[in-house]
Design a protein around this motif. Structure first.
Motif, PDB file in Angstrom:
ATOM      1  N   ARG A  20       0.837  -1.212   0.000  1.00 41.43           N
ATOM      2  CA  ARG A  20       0.000   0.000   0.000  1.00 41.43           C
ATOM      3  C   ARG A  20       0.867   1.256   0.000  1.00 41.43           C
ATOM      4  O   ARG A  20       0.606   2.199  -0.750  1.00 41.43           O
ATOM      5  CB  ARG A  20      -0.957   0.016   1.195  1.00 41.43           C
ATOM      6  N   ASN A  47     -12.059  -6.606  -0.630  1.00 42.59           N
ATOM      7  CA  ASN A  47     -12.748  -5.395  -1.055  1.00 42.59           C
ATOM      8  C   ASN A  47     -12.515  -5.223  -2.549  1.00 42.59           C
ATOM      9  O   ASN A  47     -11.504  -4.642  -2.965  1.00 42.59           O
ATOM     10  CB  ASN A  47     -12.236  -4.192  -0.267  1.00 42.59           C
ATOM     11  N   GLU A  50     -12.168  -1.511  -3.892  1.00 39.22           N
ATOM     12  CA  GLU A  50     -10.853  -0.906  -3.679  1.00 39.22           C
ATOM     13  C   GLU A  50      -9.801  -1.583  -4.546  1.00 39.22           C
ATOM     14  O   GLU A  50      -8.886  -0.924  -5.052  1.00 39.22           O
ATOM     15  CB  GLU A  50     -10.448  -0.955  -2.203  1.00 39.22           C
ATOM     16  N   LYS A  53      -9.848  -0.025  -7.852  1.00 36.06           N
ATOM     17  CA  LYS A  53      -9.196   1.290  -7.833  1.00 36.06           C
ATOM     18  C   LYS A  53      -7.698   1.150  -8.107  1.00 36.06           C
ATOM     19  O   LYS A  53      -7.137   1.864  -8.937  1.00 36.06           O
ATOM     20  CB  LYS A  53      -9.423   1.967  -6.478  1.00 36.06           C
ATOM     21  N   TRP A  54      -7.059   0.188  -7.431  1.00 40.38           N
ATOM     22  CA  TRP A  54      -5.622  -0.009  -7.622  1.00 40.38           C
ATOM     23  C   TRP A  54      -5.320  -0.587  -9.003  1.00 40.38           C
ATOM     24  O   TRP A  54      -4.339  -0.191  -9.639  1.00 40.38           O
ATOM     25  CB  TRP A  54      -5.039  -0.887  -6.517  1.00 40.38           C
TER      26      TRP A  54
END
Length: 76
Positions: A20, A47, A50, A53-54
């Motif tokens: 992260r 998730n 999320e 998103k990455w």
């Protein structure tokens, strides 16, 4: 190293923490790894939103694996 348990005890939560940090700095491979961990619930709560998103961030940098992951999630 932490994600695979190479030379140290396997620690998925620790690996997710470092992925992260690198992903937030724009490191494309870390963005993919963070997405995979989120998609599978490895070291973090699962998730898919999320994760996507990455994967999108990495795909914008031209990472083929990220586009493949977005397809797998039904987002491409």
């Amino acid at each position: 190293v932490l994600a695979n348990g190479e030379s140290v005890a396997k620690n998925e939560a620790g690996a997710a923490k470092w992925f992260r940090k690198a992903a937030e700095q724009g490191h494309a491979a870390a963005q993919v790894n963070m997405g995979v961990m989120l998609m599978n619930g490895q070291g973090v709560a699962k998730n898919e939103a999320e994760a996507a998103k990455w994967f999108r961030k990495a795909a914008k940098q031209g990472v083929v694996e990220a586009r493949d992951a977005l397809r797998q999630l039904g987002l491409l």
